[in-house]
Design an enzyme around this catalytic site. Structure first.
Site, short mmCIF file in Angstrom:
data_model
loop_
_atom_site.label_atom_id
_atom_site.label_comp_id
_atom_site.label_asym_id
_atom_site.label_seq_id
_atom_site.Cartn_x
_atom_site.Cartn_y
_atom_site.Cartn_z
N HIS A 1 -2.26 -5.03 0.98
CA HIS A 1 -3.56 -6.49 1.40
C HIS A 1 -2.64 -7.85 1.20
O HIS A 1 -1.99 -7.89 0.13
CB HIS A 1 -4.25 -5.73 0.29
CG HIS A 1 -5.15 -6.11 -0.14
ND1 HIS A 1 -6.48 -5.99 0.03
CD2 HIS A 1 -5.75 -6.79 -1.38
CE1 HIS A 1 -7.44 -6.52 -0.39
NE2 HIS A 1 -6.86 -7.32 -1.24
N ASN B 1 -2.10 -0.16 7.02
CA ASN B 1 -1.15 -1.23 7.29
C ASN B 1 -0.75 -1.55 6.40
O ASN B 1 -0.48 -2.75 6.26
CB ASN B 1 -2.64 -2.12 7.86
CG ASN B 1 -4.02 -2.22 7.07
OD1 ASN B 1 -3.80 -1.89 5.36
ND2 ASN B 1 -4.57 -2.55 7.47
N TYR C 1 -12.95 -1.75 -3.82
CA TYR C 1 -12.82 -2.05 -2.73
C TYR C 1 -14.18 -2.07 -2.44
O TYR C 1 -15.01 -1.58 -1.64
CB TYR C 1 -12.45 -0.47 -1.98
CG TYR C 1 -10.89 -0.97 -1.51
CD1 TYR C 1 -11.19 -2.60 -0.37
CD2 TYR C 1 -10.01 -0.42 -1.04
CE1 TYR C 1 -9.60 -2.84 0.26
CE2 TYR C 1 -8.51 -0.58 -0.12
CZ TYR C 1 -8.08 -1.60 -0.34
OH TYR C 1 -7.14 -1.84 0.27
N GLU D 1 -9.61 -10.55 -7.96
CA GLU D 1 -9.14 -8.89 -7.31
C GLU D 1 -7.35 -9.45 -8.49
O GLU D 1 -7.05 -8.75 -9.02
CB GLU D 1 -8.20 -8.98 -6.34
CG GLU D 1 -9.52 -8.62 -4.94
CD GLU D 1 -8.62 -8.89 -3.68
OE1 GLU D 1 -10.27 -8.18 -2.84
OE2 GLU D 1 -7.91 -8.95 -3.27
N LYS E 1 0.66 -1.46 0.23
CA LYS E 1 0.00 -0.42 -0.19
C LYS E 1 0.83 0.91 0.37
O LYS E 1 2.14 1.22 0.17
CB LYS E 1 -0.98 -0.32 1.11
CG LYS E 1 -1.93 -1.44 1.28
CD LYS E 1 -2.46 -0.95 2.54
CE LYS E 1 -3.90 -2.30 2.06
NZ LYS E 1 -4.98 -1.80 3.50
O1 CDP Z 1 -7.12 -5.74 4.97
P1 CDP Z 1 -8.09 -6.57 5.81
O2 CDP Z 1 -8.91 -7.71 4.84
O3 CDP Z 1 -7.60 -6.87 6.97
O4 CDP Z 1 -9.52 -5.84 5.64
P2 CDP Z 1 -10.45 -5.59 5.86
O5 CDP Z 1 -11.61 -5.20 6.80
O6 CDP Z 1 -11.23 -5.81 4.78
O7 CDP Z 1 -10.67 -3.74 5.68
C1 CDP Z 1 -9.67 -3.39 4.29
C2 CDP Z 1 -8.61 -2.41 4.13
O8 CDP Z 1 -9.19 -1.21 4.96
C3 CDP Z 1 -8.16 -2.32 5.73
O9 CDP Z 1 -6.86 -3.59 5.32
C4 CDP Z 1 -7.96 -1.28 6.48
O10 CDP Z 1 -7.08 -0.63 6.14
C5 CDP Z 1 -9.46 -0.21 6.24
N1 CDP Z 1 -10.14 -0.48 7.63
C6 CDP Z 1 -9.56 0.86 8.05
O11 CDP Z 1 -9.66 2.01 7.33
N2 CDP Z 1 -10.76 0.66 9.39
C7 CDP Z 1 -10.99 -0.17 9.65
N3 CDP Z 1 -12.40 0.54 10.80
C8 CDP Z 1 -11.72 -1.37 8.82
C9 CDP Z 1 -10.39 -1.18 7.98
MG MG Z 2 -10.33 -7.69 3.28
#
Ligand code: CDP
Ligand code: MG
Length: 136
Positions: free
Chosen positions: A118, A115, A52, A129, A12
């Site tokens: 991805h 973070n 997304y 994807e 990212k």
């Molecule tokens: O990336 P991952 O699959 O672990 O998490 P997700 O639940 O699919 O969420 C996608 C991305 O959204 C995350 O990697 C975070 O960068 C962001 N996110 C956020 O900014 N705030 C949250 N409360 C949850 C997710």
């Molecule tokens: Mg995810």
């Protein structure tokens, strides 16, 4: 029995900005992933919104899409036995604060939004994807 899979990884903007892509690629290699394809790109907000789309209803959707399109990213097709779950394990929890020691998000992540990586969350989504970024 082997179960070779392919999954999508994204380095990212926060990590590319800190020039961590080679270090992160090396983490994949030493953990047994083959990097079959990779490219550095800078996507538009529209493209991020498409990517997304599953998060459309979430309160963080707009910021998330603005963020993913805020700078260059490195997208990769990774291959390994059980690549989808193996990559999720290597990445660690979504929030770096909750991520286990040794995981990519623990090592490199700054915050829940920044973070660093991805990874696809299922074999089905990995196909979608990978197509999104690598379909010619
Ligand atoms: O990336 P991952 O699959 O672990 O998490 P997700 O639940 O699919 O969420 C996608 C991305 O959204 C995350 O990697 C975070 O960068 C962001 N996110 C956020 O900014 N705030 C949250 N409360 C949850 C997710
Ligand atoms: Mg995810």
């Amino acid at each position: 029995m082997s179960n070779i899979e392919q999954t999508l990884s994204i380095v990212k903007p926060d990590a590319v900005e800190r020039n961590l892509q080679d270090q992160i690629k090396n983490e994949f290699k030493i953990n047994g992933f083959k990097i079959l394809k990779e490219k550095k790109i800078h996507i538009s907000k529209d493209e991020a919104e498409k990517f997304y789309k599953v998060h459309e209803s979430k309160p963080f959707y707009n910021d998330l899409c603005a963020y993913l399109s805020s700078g260059p990213i490195v997208v990769m097709c990774l291959q390994k036995d059980n690549a989808v779950s193996e990559n999720r394990k290597l990445m660690g929890a979504t929030n770096p604060k909750d991520a286990e020691e040794g995981t990519l998000r623990k090592k490199y992540g700054i915050s829940i939004d920044k973070n660093s990586v991805h990874g696809s969350d299922s074999v089905e989504n990995a196909k979608i994807e990978l197509d999104f970024f690598f379909k010619d």
